[in-house]
Motif scaffolding. Structure first.
Motif, mmCIF file in Angstrom:
data_model
loop_
_atom_site.group_PDB
_atom_site.id
_atom_site.type_symbol
_atom_site.label_atom_id
_atom_site.label_comp_id
_atom_site.label_asym_id
_atom_site.label_seq_id
_atom_site.Cartn_x
_atom_site.Cartn_y
_atom_site.Cartn_z
ATOM 1 N N LYS A 100 25.636 -27.250 -39.898
ATOM 2 C CA LYS A 100 25.813 -25.879 -39.123
ATOM 3 C C LYS A 100 25.680 -24.663 -39.742
ATOM 4 O O LYS A 100 26.280 -23.689 -39.833
ATOM 5 C CB LYS A 100 27.357 -26.013 -38.753
ATOM 6 N N LEU A 101 24.421 -24.535 -40.817
ATOM 7 C CA LEU A 101 23.947 -23.338 -41.259
ATOM 8 C C LEU A 101 23.090 -22.875 -40.286
ATOM 9 O O LEU A 101 22.155 -23.257 -39.498
ATOM 10 C CB LEU A 101 23.086 -23.544 -42.372
ATOM 11 N N HIS A 102 23.147 -21.479 -40.076
ATOM 12 C CA HIS A 102 22.179 -20.887 -39.174
ATOM 13 C C HIS A 102 21.069 -19.900 -39.817
ATOM 14 O O HIS A 102 20.306 -19.178 -39.261
ATOM 15 C CB HIS A 102 23.127 -19.824 -38.295
ATOM 16 N N ILE A 103 21.002 -19.566 -41.299
ATOM 17 C CA ILE A 103 20.353 -18.885 -42.087
ATOM 18 C C ILE A 103 19.801 -19.771 -43.256
ATOM 19 O O ILE A 103 20.945 -20.309 -44.031
ATOM 20 C CB ILE A 103 20.878 -17.505 -42.259
ATOM 21 N N VAL A 104 18.478 -19.875 -43.701
ATOM 22 C CA VAL A 104 18.454 -20.279 -44.862
ATOM 23 C C VAL A 104 17.747 -19.186 -45.826
ATOM 24 O O VAL A 104 16.658 -18.394 -45.445
ATOM 25 C CB VAL A 104 17.211 -21.553 -44.600
ATOM 26 N N ARG A 105 17.947 -18.900 -46.911
ATOM 27 C CA ARG A 105 17.646 -18.165 -47.742
ATOM 28 C C ARG A 105 16.901 -18.673 -48.947
ATOM 29 O O ARG A 105 17.348 -19.648 -49.181
ATOM 30 C CB ARG A 105 18.891 -17.322 -48.080
ATOM 31 N N LEU A 106 15.806 -17.909 -49.343
ATOM 32 C CA LEU A 106 15.446 -18.487 -50.691
ATOM 33 C C LEU A 106 14.748 -17.117 -51.632
ATOM 34 O O LEU A 106 14.610 -16.306 -50.662
ATOM 35 C CB LEU A 106 14.273 -19.387 -50.286
ATOM 36 N N ASN A 107 14.634 -17.486 -52.751
ATOM 37 C CA ASN A 107 13.856 -16.609 -53.642
ATOM 38 C C ASN A 107 12.347 -17.104 -53.872
ATOM 39 O O ASN A 107 12.317 -18.157 -54.507
ATOM 40 C CB ASN A 107 14.500 -16.333 -55.012
ATOM 41 N N ALA A 108 11.600 -16.569 -53.088
ATOM 42 C CA ALA A 108 10.196 -17.064 -53.432
ATOM 43 C C ALA A 108 9.447 -16.297 -54.406
ATOM 44 O O ALA A 108 9.530 -15.223 -54.612
ATOM 45 C CB ALA A 108 9.496 -16.662 -52.076
ATOM 46 N N GLN A 109 8.540 -17.155 -55.241
ATOM 47 C CA GLN A 109 7.536 -16.599 -56.236
ATOM 48 C C GLN A 109 6.427 -15.680 -55.313
ATOM 49 O O GLN A 109 6.345 -16.267 -54.216
ATOM 50 C CB GLN A 109 6.807 -17.534 -56.894
#
Length: 142
Positions: A100-109
């Motif tokens: 039930k997550l609506h946002i995926v965040r990441l730290n991209a190189q």
């Protein structure tokens, strides 16, 4: 034959950690003390296999209500350029939806920004250094 899955057993998790070690520690020079952290205990880990050989890995953790963070997404060098990284991200996003997550965040190189942009991620931060490597935070609404 490519197979992507949640790493459920100790062996599968160790195989995911080995892929990460080969990519981030051996190839990119990231200290193991930075690469392997306290979040490894609670994150959901993903592993990708070519036949029986572990070739890709990543993890996802819930960081806020409704928000997951994809981290440590990697593919062994000899298997890059075949869409495996995109398939790993799809696997992580599908899992995020089940939670039930609506946002995926990441730290991209920074060098990987176009890869993530092609997957629908948008840059939401200025450039910063992580493990001595330039990054930007990106997000995608599921």
């Amino acid at each position: 034959m490519l197979k992507l899955k949640v790493a459920e057993t100790s062996l599968e998790k160790e195989q995911a950690f080995d892929v990460r070690r080969r990519v981030f520690t051996d190839e990119q020079g990231v200290s193991p003390d930075i690469e392997f952290d306290e979040w490894d205990k609670t994150a959901v880990h993903f592993i990708g296999y070519n036949l029986q050989q572990p070739i890709a890995a990543g993890r996802l953790r819930i960081i806020e209500q409704g928000i997951g963070k994809a981290e440590r997404i990697c593919v062994l060098p000899e298997f890059r350029g075949h869409g495996i990284g995109a398939m790993m991200m799809t696997e992580a996003e599908e899992y995020a939806r089940t939670q039930k997550l609506h946002i995926v965040r990441l730290n991209a190189q920074v060098h990987a920004l176009p890869f993530y942009e092609n997957l629908g991620y948008t840059t939401v931060s200025e450039e910063f250094l992580s493990a001595g490597i330039p990054h930007k935070t990106m997000e995608k609404t599921l």
